[in-house]
Structure formats: structure tokens, C-alpha cells
Design an enzyme around this catalytic site. Sequence first.
Site, mmCIF file in Angstrom:
data_model
loop_
_atom_site.group_PDB
_atom_site.id
_atom_site.type_symbol
_atom_site.label_atom_id
_atom_site.label_comp_id
_atom_site.label_asym_id
_atom_site.label_seq_id
_atom_site.Cartn_x
_atom_site.Cartn_y
_atom_site.Cartn_z
ATOM 1 N N SER A 241 0.869 -1.177 -0.001
ATOM 2 C CA SER A 241 -0.030 0.032 -0.025
ATOM 3 C C SER A 241 0.963 1.237 0.108
ATOM 4 O O SER A 241 1.868 1.322 0.163
ATOM 5 C CB SER A 241 -0.932 0.263 1.302
ATOM 6 O OG SER A 241 -0.245 0.494 2.445
ATOM 7 N N HIS A 293 -4.117 -4.990 -2.037
ATOM 8 C CA HIS A 293 -3.659 -4.464 -0.862
ATOM 9 C C HIS A 293 -3.764 -5.661 0.270
ATOM 10 O O HIS A 293 -4.717 -6.344 0.208
ATOM 11 C CB HIS A 293 -3.734 -3.212 -0.323
ATOM 12 C CG HIS A 293 -3.156 -2.277 -1.084
ATOM 13 N ND1 HIS A 293 -2.441 -2.181 -1.858
ATOM 14 C CD2 HIS A 293 -4.230 -0.989 -1.660
ATOM 15 C CE1 HIS A 293 -2.113 -1.020 -2.571
ATOM 16 N NE2 HIS A 293 -3.126 -0.242 -2.408
HETATM 17 N N1 CTP Z 1 -4.398 3.243 5.858
HETATM 18 C C1 CTP Z 1 -4.520 2.391 6.848
HETATM 19 N N2 CTP Z 1 -5.847 2.161 7.061
HETATM 20 C C2 CTP Z 1 -7.094 2.762 6.614
HETATM 21 C C3 CTP Z 1 -6.682 3.756 5.320
HETATM 22 C C4 CTP Z 1 -5.485 3.944 4.929
HETATM 23 O O1 CTP Z 1 -3.638 1.874 7.388
HETATM 24 N N3 CTP Z 1 -8.319 2.411 7.119
HETATM 25 C C5 CTP Z 1 -2.796 3.504 5.377
HETATM 26 C C6 CTP Z 1 -2.487 2.338 4.094
HETATM 27 O O2 CTP Z 1 -0.880 1.865 4.371
HETATM 28 C C7 CTP Z 1 -2.545 3.370 3.102
HETATM 29 C C8 CTP Z 1 -2.497 4.744 3.428
HETATM 30 O O3 CTP Z 1 -2.742 4.563 4.754
HETATM 31 O O4 CTP Z 1 -1.871 2.954 2.058
HETATM 32 C C9 CTP Z 1 -3.126 5.699 2.433
HETATM 33 O O5 CTP Z 1 -4.424 5.638 2.526
HETATM 34 P P1 CTP Z 1 -5.156 5.629 1.165
HETATM 35 O O6 CTP Z 1 -4.950 6.806 0.483
HETATM 36 O O7 CTP Z 1 -6.576 4.957 1.189
HETATM 37 O O8 CTP Z 1 -4.258 4.423 0.579
HETATM 38 P P2 CTP Z 1 -3.779 3.684 -0.982
HETATM 39 O O9 CTP Z 1 -2.997 2.437 -0.787
HETATM 40 O O10 CTP Z 1 -3.229 4.681 -1.810
HETATM 41 O O11 CTP Z 1 -5.214 3.099 -1.437
HETATM 42 P P3 CTP Z 1 -5.569 3.148 -2.948
HETATM 43 O O12 CTP Z 1 -4.399 1.965 -3.742
HETATM 44 O O13 CTP Z 1 -7.147 2.602 -2.977
HETATM 45 O O14 CTP Z 1 -5.392 4.333 -3.582
#
Ligand code: CTP
Length: 319
Positions: A241, A293
Site C-alpha cells: 500500500s 492490498h
Molecule cells: N491506511 C490504513 N488504514 C486505513 C486506510 C489507510 O492503514 N483505514 C494506510 C495504508 O497504508 C494506505 C495509506 O494509509 O496505503 C493511505 O491511504 P489510502 O490513500 O487509502 O491508500 P492507498 O494504498 O493509496 O489506496 P489506493 O490504492 O486505493 O489508492
Amino acid sequence: DGELSLSRAMINSSDKIIRKGGSSIFQHAAEGWKINSSLVMEIRKNILQFLDAERDVSVVKSSFKPGDVIHYVLDRRRTLNISRDLHSLLPEVSPMKNRRFKTCAVVGNSGILLKSGCGKEIDSHDFVIRCNLAPVVEFAADVGTKSDFITMNPSVVQRAFGGFRNESDREKFVHRLSMLNDSVLWIPAFMVKGGEKHVEWVNALILKNKLKVRTAYPSLRLIHAVRGYWLTNKVHIKRPSTGLLMYTLATRFCDEIHLYGFWPFPKDLHGKPVKYHYYDDLKYRYFSNASPHRMPLEFKTLYVLHNRGALKLTTGKCI
Ligand code: CTP
């Protein structure tokens, strides 16, 4: 025992701790936390065998010429043309070259941040990394505002800025970027096909409005290298992620890494619902098997590292 070995057994036991312990475990863990500098150095050294974040954080101008064709990192059959705009926004040298910090914050986007009161603490770090252009002003008390490095998946244009369909969406976006001043804006543009139009629009807006933000586009090898590091340490992630990627990069630049907003669970330890994002109504689609993820597995790994003093994970309130 300096060696980093995230065995399945350790991860399972942390799972039990999380399930059994209730909030007191985390409170306790936060109070007793102490940095383990030799482990921090060892992790940095081990990660350096897979990637050099100083270099891999971005491709540079000399890597390409306009018109070059590259294969998408996660979809090798499809290709992307390096446009003139994209080329002109590639940095001459790595935006992280020679940058070192005593303490860094990596801020994830979980709703666990709401009512945390962590804003001041987050802003007190020397370098603050945020994900996906998450809004800050309206949430300053809980998330802070300082943003030295911020990521932006191309999908953000659609999700948070109406696909730039009307002028007000574009204005909102330009306003958000102008608040960043000369911080690093990190755009994974070479991962999969689909976002190239959005990246082009973003690039055009940055150029047209002469925004100062320093654009960075991760190297073609970064994601595989990060995955390789974690796989070698028995953490079987499908695709890291953004938050895990940022922690992995930060180990190169930061002596002490504090994580906030990492809580990929729909409930808190008292059973109260937690939003997936602190700022929108996106649902927990990532917990299905179709998700790219494995955030809960990543979380457990980070929790183990917290307990060993390699990083500090804050999941409660900041006092
Ligand atoms: N994260 C988390 N718990 C959540 C949401 C997010 O631990 N409920 C963490 C994750 O490591 C995530 C990061 O915060 O990668 C950033 O959040 P987001 O922007 O949702 O992550 P992305 O990985 O970029 O998701 P996507 O692939 O859908 O863009």
C-alpha cells in the site's frame, strides 16, 4: 537479537494481542515505547540491498527523452509515451538527495485519526509524509497541516476532484497544490494503464499555473524492490500500500519514524465503527480478496516493528 525476522509466528501472536488486548495494550505499548537505534540502522541497511530510496523515489530528467515509450510496471503489455509536459516536470536530481531528518511522520488515511487530537504532534516532526492528497485544513486538530511530501495516485483526480470536469474542480485542485508550496508531490504514473489522462491534466495544470510543487515519479523498479524486501522478511504482501511504501522509503531518510492513521479495520478496539478514510465516505472494499492490498497483514507487521522499537505506531489519542 538485532536480526529482523518477521516470522509467521510473530505475526500470529501480534494478531492475538490485538484481538485479546483491548485498548490498554496500545496505550501501554505507546507509553513504554523506546527507539531501538541499532534495529533502525539494520533495517535501513537491509532495505538498501533492495532499493535506494534516494534514487528510486523518482526517475530523473536524464532517464528519458520526450517520446520515449515505457512499459507499465504492473502491466508490462501496455505502454506509455513520455510526453513533453511529463518530461519537463521530471526532477533534474532526486528531490530527496542528501535529505536527512531526526524524526518523520508518515500519515495514513484511516478514520482512526478523527478525534485523535494528533495534529500538533504530527506537525512537530521534522518531515511529514502524507498520502493521496488527503485534505488537512478542515481536520487540522487531528491530522496537522505540515506536508513535506505527499503522494497522489492518478485515481485521486476522479475520486476527489470530479475528474476535472468543471472549472471549479480544477480550481480546487490548483488551490490544494498551491498550499503545498515547494513540497514533493509524488505521482505513481508508471504503475498501471488507466490514469495517464489524469496525470497529463495534472501536469498541464502545474505548468500552466507555475506551481512551485516539486513533482516526483517513482522509479520503474521501486514497487518490485519494496515487495521483494518484505517477501524476504516473510511478509506476503500482494502489492504494498502507499503507506507501507512510504514507511519503506522513509527508513532511508529518517532516524525515528512515527506512523499515524494506520488502522485498516472497520472497528476500533472498543467496537466503535472507524471510517476507512478520515475525510470521505469510501468503504472498506480493500478487505475483500479482490483487493490489491493486504493492509491488515501490513498493519500486523508494523505492529511487530513498533514493539521492537523500529518505528512508533500511534493508533489512539495524542496527549
Ligand atoms: N491506511 C490504513 N488504514 C486505513 C486506510 C489507510 O492503514 N483505514 C494506510 C495504508 O497504508 C494506505 C495509506 O494509509 O496505503 C493511505 O491511504 P489510502 O490513500 O487509502 O491508500 P492507498 O494504498 O493509496 O489506496 P489506493 O490504492 O486505493 O489508492
